[in-house]
Design an enzyme around this catalytic site. Structure first.
Site, PDB file in Angstrom:
ATOM      1  N   ASP A   1     -54.673 -24.252   1.255  1.00 59.94           N
ATOM      2  CA  ASP A   1     -53.487 -24.992   0.822  1.00 59.94           C
ATOM      3  C   ASP A   1     -52.602 -24.049   0.009  1.00 59.94           C
ATOM      4  O   ASP A   1     -52.980 -23.615  -1.085  1.00 59.94           O
ATOM      5  CB  ASP A   1     -53.935 -26.192  -0.019  1.00 59.94           C
ATOM      6  CG  ASP A   1     -52.773 -27.032  -0.509  1.00 59.94           C
ATOM      7  OD1 ASP A   1     -51.610 -26.661  -0.269  1.00 59.94           O
ATOM      8  OD2 ASP A   1     -53.036 -28.073  -1.150  1.00 59.94           O
TER       9      ASP A   1
ATOM     10  N   THR B   1     -36.950 -20.512  10.396  1.00 62.36           N
ATOM     11  CA  THR B   1     -36.343 -21.419  11.360  1.00 62.36           C
ATOM     12  C   THR B   1     -34.834 -21.237  11.493  1.00 62.36           C
ATOM     13  O   THR B   1     -34.161 -20.754  10.564  1.00 62.36           O
ATOM     14  CB  THR B   1     -36.619 -22.874  10.925  1.00 62.36           C
ATOM     15  OG1 THR B   1     -35.902 -23.792  11.746  1.00 62.36           O
ATOM     16  CG2 THR B   1     -36.182 -23.111   9.487  1.00 62.36           C
TER      17      THR B   1
ATOM     18  N   TYR C   1     -35.094 -29.972   5.074  1.00 61.32           N
ATOM     19  CA  TYR C   1     -36.018 -29.028   5.700  1.00 61.32           C
ATOM     20  C   TYR C   1     -35.413 -27.622   5.705  1.00 61.32           C
ATOM     21  O   TYR C   1     -36.061 -26.648   5.310  1.00 61.32           O
ATOM     22  CB  TYR C   1     -36.333 -29.486   7.122  1.00 61.32           C
ATOM     23  CG  TYR C   1     -37.067 -28.457   7.962  1.00 61.32           C
ATOM     24  CD1 TYR C   1     -38.388 -28.126   7.687  1.00 61.32           C
ATOM     25  CD2 TYR C   1     -36.431 -27.831   9.031  1.00 61.32           C
ATOM     26  CE1 TYR C   1     -39.066 -27.180   8.460  1.00 61.32           C
ATOM     27  CE2 TYR C   1     -37.095 -26.899   9.810  1.00 61.32           C
ATOM     28  CZ  TYR C   1     -38.409 -26.573   9.520  1.00 61.32           C
ATOM     29  OH  TYR C   1     -39.057 -25.640  10.284  1.00 61.32           O
TER      30      TYR C   1
ATOM     31  N   LYS D   1     -36.786 -24.229   3.740  1.00 64.13           N
ATOM     32  CA  LYS D   1     -37.163 -23.023   4.489  1.00 64.13           C
ATOM     33  C   LYS D   1     -36.333 -21.815   4.043  1.00 64.13           C
ATOM     34  O   LYS D   1     -36.864 -20.700   3.945  1.00 64.13           O
ATOM     35  CB  LYS D   1     -36.999 -23.255   5.997  1.00 64.13           C
ATOM     36  CG  LYS D   1     -38.024 -24.222   6.590  1.00 64.13           C
ATOM     37  CD  LYS D   1     -39.453 -23.696   6.489  1.00 64.13           C
ATOM     38  CE  LYS D   1     -39.718 -22.549   7.427  1.00 64.13           C
ATOM     39  NZ  LYS D   1     -41.135 -22.096   7.383  1.00 64.13           N
TER      40      LYS D   1
ATOM     41  N   TRP E   1     -36.947 -24.161  18.290  1.00 60.63           N
ATOM     42  CA  TRP E   1     -37.283 -25.021  19.425  1.00 60.63           C
ATOM     43  C   TRP E   1     -38.668 -24.700  20.011  1.00 60.63           C
ATOM     44  O   TRP E   1     -38.840 -24.539  21.211  1.00 60.63           O
ATOM     45  CB  TRP E   1     -36.213 -24.910  20.514  1.00 60.63           C
ATOM     46  CG  TRP E   1     -34.871 -25.489  20.150  1.00 60.63           C
ATOM     47  CD1 TRP E   1     -34.331 -25.618  18.902  1.00 60.63           C
ATOM     48  CD2 TRP E   1     -33.890 -26.005  21.069  1.00 60.63           C
ATOM     49  NE1 TRP E   1     -33.077 -26.169  18.976  1.00 60.63           N
ATOM     50  CE2 TRP E   1     -32.777 -26.417  20.298  1.00 60.63           C
ATOM     51  CE3 TRP E   1     -33.833 -26.129  22.445  1.00 60.63           C
ATOM     52  CZ2 TRP E   1     -31.624 -26.967  20.874  1.00 60.63           C
ATOM     53  CZ3 TRP E   1     -32.681 -26.671  23.018  1.00 60.63           C
ATOM     54  CH2 TRP E   1     -31.606 -27.102  22.243  1.00 60.63           C
TER      55      TRP E   1
END
Length: 297
Positions: free
Chosen positions: A37, A110, A134, A138, A159
């Protein structure tokens, strides 16, 4: 000298493909997010220390490839604090421990870090501007990782689909068996990327950085070409031997979601190639290969 890979998030879609792509003459440890974690400082410290020592005792070059992430894009809109812990604070902890033990780090990010209003493929140094929780978390992760360790690299992708875990291709296959027709947005453009192709590219980058090469610290890696979600869905239908005309175009406004999706998500692979890495194949060729390999339904 062979590679040793530590892959946080090793039981996810990309993590499992990283295990499959890892060189047979090396070592790979791919703990799940429950087993390692990144929000647990002690667990991260222990894992990196043990990995680095084991790799070097075995005569291997250690590299960490972080595939752990909070990827529930819509849920992050109301759970941004948790998404930040996993996507930003956790990777920073990992980068600091990698720095402590001199282990290179590859951190997967991303297309959502960009505003999504581009008209040509985004380069790594283009201005960011995430439009969702999100994406914000990131981007914060990228910034913290790069600030924490000068042998950390960020690899943005987009994607993703593959054999493991939920993804767009599996959803289309399922809906094809449930509905005569379905509507898919036709005003968002991107590059579908087979997670196994990305994994192979990341392993190539890991080998390069383990040898001391220092390419641009932010890179983009997706399958080549571009298509809308509707076009992608039609290609999935065609690969499955179904009539692509069953997929009908709609607009983003007709399919509202809690998190804003980028209208344009195409990432340039120029820096990737300039770093000496082979470009990932065209998305259509990759989809055919994935279906032929039964990597997707």
């Amino acid at each position: 000298m062979a590679l040793a890979l530590l892959v946080p998030g090793g039981r996810g879609q990309l993590g499992r493909d990283l295990v499959a792509a890892a060189p047979a003459d090396g070592l790979v440890h791919a703990p799940s997010s429950a087993e390692l974690d990144l929000t647990d400082e002690g667990a991260v410290a222990d894992a990196v220390a043990a990995f680095a020592a084991n790799a070097r005792d075995s005569g291997l070059r250690p590299v960490v490839v972080n595939a752990a992430a909070y990827t529930a894009v819509d849920a992050a809109e109301t759970d941004e604090a948790r998404a930040f812990e996993v996507n930003a604070a956790g990777p920073e902890r990992l980068a600091r421990r990698c720095a402590e033990h001199g282990v290179p780090l590859l951190h997967v990010s991303t297309d959502y870090v960009f505003p999504g209003d581009g008209t040509r493929p985004y380069e790594p140094d283009d201005e960011t501007g995430p439009q969702s929780a999100y994406g914000r978390t990131k981007l914060a992760g990228e910034q913290r990782v790069l600030a924490a360790w000068d042998r950390a690299w960020v690899v943005r992708t987009a994607w993703l689909y593959g054999e493991h875990g939920p993804n767009f291709v599996k959803t289309m296959a399922r809906l094809a068996s449930e509905r005569d027709t379905l509507s898919v947005v036709d005003d968002q453009l991107g590059s579908p990327t087979w997670s196994l192709d990305l994994a192979r590219g990341l392993v190539s980058l890991a080998s390069l950085v383990a040898r001391g090469a220092t390419p641009c610290r932010v890179l983009h890696a997706t399958n080549g070409g571009e298509v809308t979600w509707c076009g992608f869905a039609r290609a999935v239908f065609a690969e499955l031997g179904l009539d692509p005309a069953r997929v009908r175009p709609c607009t983003t406004d007709e399919f509202p979601r809690p998190a804003r999706r980028p209208a344009y998500s195409v990432l340039s692979g120029k820096a990737w190639e300039e770093a000496g890495l082979a470009p990932l194949r065209h998305w259509r060729e990759a989809l055919s290969a994935a279906v032929a390999a039964r990597a997707v339904p």
